[in-house]
Enzyme design. Structure first.
Site, PDB file in Angstrom:
ATOM      1  N   ARG A   4      -7.491 -14.380   2.687  1.00 59.94           N
ATOM      2  CA  ARG A   4      -8.882 -13.958   2.904  1.00 59.94           C
ATOM      3  C   ARG A   4      -9.635 -14.780   3.944  1.00 59.94           C
ATOM      4  NH1 ARG A   4      -9.475 -11.790  -3.211  1.00 59.94           N
ATOM      5  NH2 ARG A   4      -8.529  -9.831  -2.621  1.00 59.94           N
TER       6      ARG A   4
ATOM      7  N   THR B 263       0.807  -1.218   0.000  1.00 57.53           N
ATOM      8  CA  THR B 263       0.000   0.000   0.000  1.00 57.53           C
ATOM      9  C   THR B 263       0.844   1.273   0.000  1.00 57.53           C
ATOM     10  OG1 THR B 263      -1.669  -1.220   1.212  1.00 57.53           O
ATOM     11  CG2 THR B 263      -1.888   1.171   1.216  1.00 57.53           C
TER      12      THR B 263
ATOM     13  N   GLU C  70      -6.511  -6.402   3.616  1.00 60.84           N
ATOM     14  CA  GLU C  70      -6.516  -7.560   2.697  1.00 60.84           C
ATOM     15  C   GLU C  70      -7.687  -7.531   1.722  1.00 60.84           C
ATOM     16  OE1 GLU C  70      -3.846  -8.960   3.284  1.00 60.84           O
ATOM     17  OE2 GLU C  70      -3.532  -8.644   5.425  1.00 60.84           O
TER      18      GLU C  70
ATOM     19  N   ILE D  33       2.059   0.018   6.837  1.00 62.25           N
ATOM     20  CA  ILE D  33       2.722  -1.276   6.708  1.00 62.25           C
ATOM     21  C   ILE D  33       3.000  -1.901   8.085  1.00 62.25           C
ATOM     22  CG2 ILE D  33       4.666  -2.502   5.676  1.00 62.25           C
ATOM     23  CD1 ILE D  33       2.692  -1.009   3.693  1.00 62.25           C
TER      24      ILE D  33
ATOM     25  N   GLY E 255      -4.160   1.794  -2.839  1.00 61.97           N
ATOM     26  CA  GLY E 255      -4.442   0.756  -1.849  1.00 61.97           C
ATOM     27  C   GLY E 255      -5.145  -0.412  -2.492  1.00 61.97           C
TER      28      GLY E 255
ATOM     29  N   THR F  83     -10.781  -4.593   0.672  1.00 59.41           N
ATOM     30  CA  THR F  83     -11.938  -4.043   1.387  1.00 59.41           C
ATOM     31  C   THR F  83     -13.204  -4.844   1.062  1.00 59.41           C
ATOM     32  OG1 THR F  83     -12.575  -2.576  -0.416  1.00 59.41           O
ATOM     33  CG2 THR F  83     -10.970  -1.705   1.161  1.00 59.41           C
TER      34      THR F  83
END
Ligand SMILES: Cc1cc2nc3c(=O)[nH]c(=O)nc-3n(C[C@H](O)[C@H](O)[C@H](O)COP(=O)(O)OP(=O)(O)OC[C@H]3O[C@@H](n4cnc5c(N)ncnc54)[C@H](O)[C@@H]3O)c2cc1C
Lengths: 345, 397
Positions: free
Chosen positions: B262, B140, B377, B171, B145, B379
């Site tokens: 995820r 990012t 991870e 980070i 992002g 949005t």
């Protein structure tokens, strides 16, 4: 005849509040939050506006204005900093409970479940949180009436979740002398309605600001080749947020208008507006944070604060469940009367 | 069908629960109160290393080549075992769990993309670490992002070195890390095709301006911004070596790392939601609120939605372990669980009332912590885009 416009003198008042909020609150919000209070300059400027005397009667040097004026002013103040507003407008809700002296730091406690007791002219019980470091006066509002007492014993100074600019403490009221007391269920219901309206209109301000701040950000910030706001999913979210704010505003204005007219259903309508503001604030402020992505989670932007302010404000004024009870009870009662009148047909 | 955890996973959860109760929870509350990350030299981290934590899954000589990161995700039995572990850790404190020493998210990328030499150099020290060591993963940037293809940190070849310029933001564990896996681009116009990953070692000249962000919650670990100013990185630190990026595979490296995360982030959110539920239940019980229908309805809703979110995360992990496609399930889990966690914490606040406003109750902390889960991870919106691509062929913008 239906007319949604506000009178010019109320517009002027709203402008005064908006100007004060811009000049002294918005830019200092983080400073006020960490200082647990407002700067002397802001306090002086506040006194100059006279807004602290908004609803005080004319004989006390007040402006003698009503609920609609309150809602218009609080939207502006809440938009800039609801915690600082509680610190500055320190006696406003106290006035709903008792003829108190302006400028005292009063906390009104809506004790709808009898956590506190009065016996022999003294209070007992304690409160896990009040939005002040050292309240001078505690006004306990119950379903039956009210009791006004002096300074409680501060058990602990708290960080607070939201509204940190107001300060926060846990207090004990055991043995604190009751200075004045009254019982009158109808008057208590009206006082509660006013406290709810006061709180909900600050919430409205927070929601509006959250909407506006995140909308502007989303128009500016480009992701995947387009402004965030031009991805349809986000455009819909922004539209839903704006809708929620406008709907809350209208419910609040209606409630204030009814209170000012003295309508018999005014208290129920205030409860309804309060519930809507509480519920929608938990949609609007987290959505605002979401619109900023990771930036929303950082204190460089105010949206994380909006979310905390909204969560805390919506725990106040006796809580949302009590307001649901009141709104629901009034609705059921009205239906019963209607059924009785029409014979159920 | 069998929805019962195996013995080994259950034992691991029990072990983590003890650690969580004794240390993660108190440390998380302390960091929140103090408003700063747990210092890198805190004895807690040293004690974790002694307990065998903070290690890499990589084993010298067992180079795992191109195996799917999902399969590698758990030391003890794959992704499913891993997500049960992270759920339990996050139940006690998600912020402290992220602060744990270890190679972090960069590990999977090194194992998947790195050369044998790179695995040895960058994961080797994590095999049996002599002290707490961290790795960090930096994608990012202030301007990019969700859309990772838009990163603008530049890299250009200069003899045996690469010169990096740019800024990274948010980070995790960056300022304390032995190395940071920095994603940069040779040419922004190429999108992901231009991406290169570098292992930038601590102390490399030009790497600096570390600033720890002030966050709403999750204060126990550092989220840090830093800059790369003519930062000179040896070519040997280009992950996978130059030829790796000539193949289409190369550009997918980062995305695969995210994909494997995820179900894990979903499980973390479930853990946080469960913690909010339990703490709110304790409060409701102690305050005689449990017999109220309205209170019970709130708990019923939280409970039901947490159960659904957990099953989604489990299913996504189970599919990964079976090496079956799980894109939709993983994104569904990641989209649902954070919303449920926030709802659990928010309804918990409503039950607590003024006690929630104090700012010292775990439910209040969870209310502040949980929101981030819908952002990290990928949005919630990005997950919906992914799901919609699968379901209705949503065109890429
Ligand atoms: C606590 C925390 C820790 C983090 N740790 C790390 C880390 O260790 N390493 C790292 O590299 N990054 C890290 N991040 C960064 C994180 O990955 C990004 O914040 C995230 O990817 C979102 O990017 P952004 O913040 O730039 O938001 P943006 O991408 O600017 O998004 C703004 C908004 O637009 C929405 N949006 C984006 N695309 C679409 C679309 N196609 N349709 C509709 N809406 C869309 C987003 O959902 C969001 O609401 C961390 C963030 C946080 C909050």
């Amino acid at each position: 005849m239906i007319d949604f416009s506000t009178a010019p003198e109320l517009e002027l008042l709203r402008d005064t509040a908006a100007r004060f909020a811009s000049d002294h609150l918005r830019g200092n919000a983080r400073e006020h939050e960490s200082a647990r209070g407002v700067t002397d300059a802001a306090a002086r400027a506040w006194r100059d506006t006279g807004l602290g005397l908004l609803e005080f009667p004319g004989e006390n040097g007040g402006a003698g204005l009503g609920a609609l004026a309150r809602v218009l002013v609080n939207e502006e103040l809440g938009a800039a900093d609801p915690g600082a507003t509680l610190a500055l407008d320190s006696s406003a809700t106290g006035l709903y409970v008792s003829a108190i002296h302006p400028a005292q730091r009063v906390v009104v406690v809506c004790d709808l479940e009898s956590r506190l007791t009065v016996a022999g002219g003294r209070l007992s019980g304690s409160l896990p949180w009040v939005p002040a470091d050292e309240p001078a006066v505690v006004a306990v509002l119950s379903r039956e009436g009210a009791a006004v007492a002096g300074a409680p014993k501060v058990l602990e100074i708290l960080r607070g979740s939201g509204l940190r600019a107001a300060g926060a403490s846990a207090v004990n009221l055991d043995g604190v002398e009751v200075l004045s007391q009254w019982s009158d269920r109808a008057a208590a219901a009206t006082a509660l309605a006013r406290v709810r309206l006061y709180t909900a209109s600050l919430l409205l301000g927070v929601m509006r600001e959250a909407c506006e701040y995140s909308r502007a950000y989303a128009v500016d910030r480009v992701v995947f080749g387009r402004p965030v706001a031009h991805h349809q999913g986000m455009a819909f979210m922004i539209a839903d947020m704006a809708m929620a704010v406008e709907a809350c505003r209208l419910l609040l204005h209606e409630a204030a208008w009814k209170l000012d007219r003295g309508d018999s259903d005014a208290a129920a309508v205030c409860a309804r507006a309060f519930v809507e503001a509480c519920e929608q604030s938990m949609f609007v402020t987290p959505s605002a944070l979401q619109l900023l992505g990771g930036h929303g989670f950082m204190q460089d932007h105010p949206v994380e604060k909006f979310m905390r302010e909204a969560r805390t404000l919506s725990l106040m004024a006796g809580g949302v469940d009590a307001a649901r009870d009141d709104g629901g009870a009034a609705l059921v009662e009205a239906a019963r009367v209607e059924v009785a009148r029409t014979g159920g047909s | 069908m069998d929805l019962e955890l195996d013995r080994q996973s259950r034992d691991r959860v029990t072990m983590l629960a003890a650690l969580g109760r004794d240390t993660l929870r108190p440390l998380g509350l302390e960091a929140d109160r103090l408003g700063r990350p747990i210092p890198a030299d805190h004895e807690f981290f040293a004690s974790l290393v002694e307990l065998g934590q903070g290690r890499t899954r990589w084993r010298p000589g067992h180079g795992s080549g191109g195996r799917e990161s999902g399969q590698e995700a758990g030391r003890t039995g794959g992704t499913l075992a891993m997500i049960c572990a992270v759920e339990e850790m996050s139940y006690w404190d998600r912020g402290v769990a992220v602060a744990f020493p270890g190679p972090g998210m960069g590990e999977a990328a090194i194992m998947g993309m790195g050369t044998e030499d790179q695995k040895q150099r960058f994961l080797g020290p994590f095999v049996e670490p002599d002290r707490p060591r961290w790795g960090s993963f930096a994608m990012t940037e202030p301007g990019a992002g969700s859309d990772t293809s838009a990163i603008s940190t530049s890299c250009r070849r200069d003899g045996d070195d690469w010169i990096l310029n740019g800024a990274k933001m948010f980070i995790g564990n960056a300022s304390r890390a032995d190395w940071i896996m920095v994603w940069a681009t040779v040419d922004r116009k190429q999108g992901r095709g231009g991406h290169r990953a570098f292992v930038v070692e601590k102390g490399t000249p030009g790497l600096g301006n570390f600033k720890i962000e002030k966050k709403m919650g999750l204060k126990a670990y550092e989220s840090t911004s830093f800059t790369l100013e003519d930062c000179c990185v040896p070519a040997a630190n280009l992950l996978g070596g130059e030829q790796y990026y000539q193949s289409r595979e190369g550009t997918r490296g980062a995305l695969r790392t995210f994909n494997a995360m995820r179900p894990m982030v979903a499980a973390m959110a479930v853990g946080m939601g469960r913690a909010a539920q339990d703490e709110a239940l304790i409060f409701a019980r102690d305050n005689g609120l449990l017999d109220r229908t309205r209170v019970r309805d709130r708990f019923e809703r939280i409970d039901r939605r947490l159960a659904a979110a957990r099953l989604l995360a489990w299913k996504a992990a189970w599919l990964a372990d079976k090496q079956l496609p799980n894109i939709t399930e993983a994104s569904m889990a990641k989209a649902l669980a954070p919303a449920v966690a926030l709802e659990a914490a928010s309804l918990g606040m409503e039950l607590l009332g003024e006690t929630g406003a104090r700012g010292d109750h775990l439910v209040e902390k969870l209310f502040r912590d949980a929101k981030a889960m819908d952002i990290v991870e990928g949005t919630g919106q990005v997950q919906r885009v992914i799901i919609a691509r699968q379901l209705v062929d949503l065109p890429r913008s």
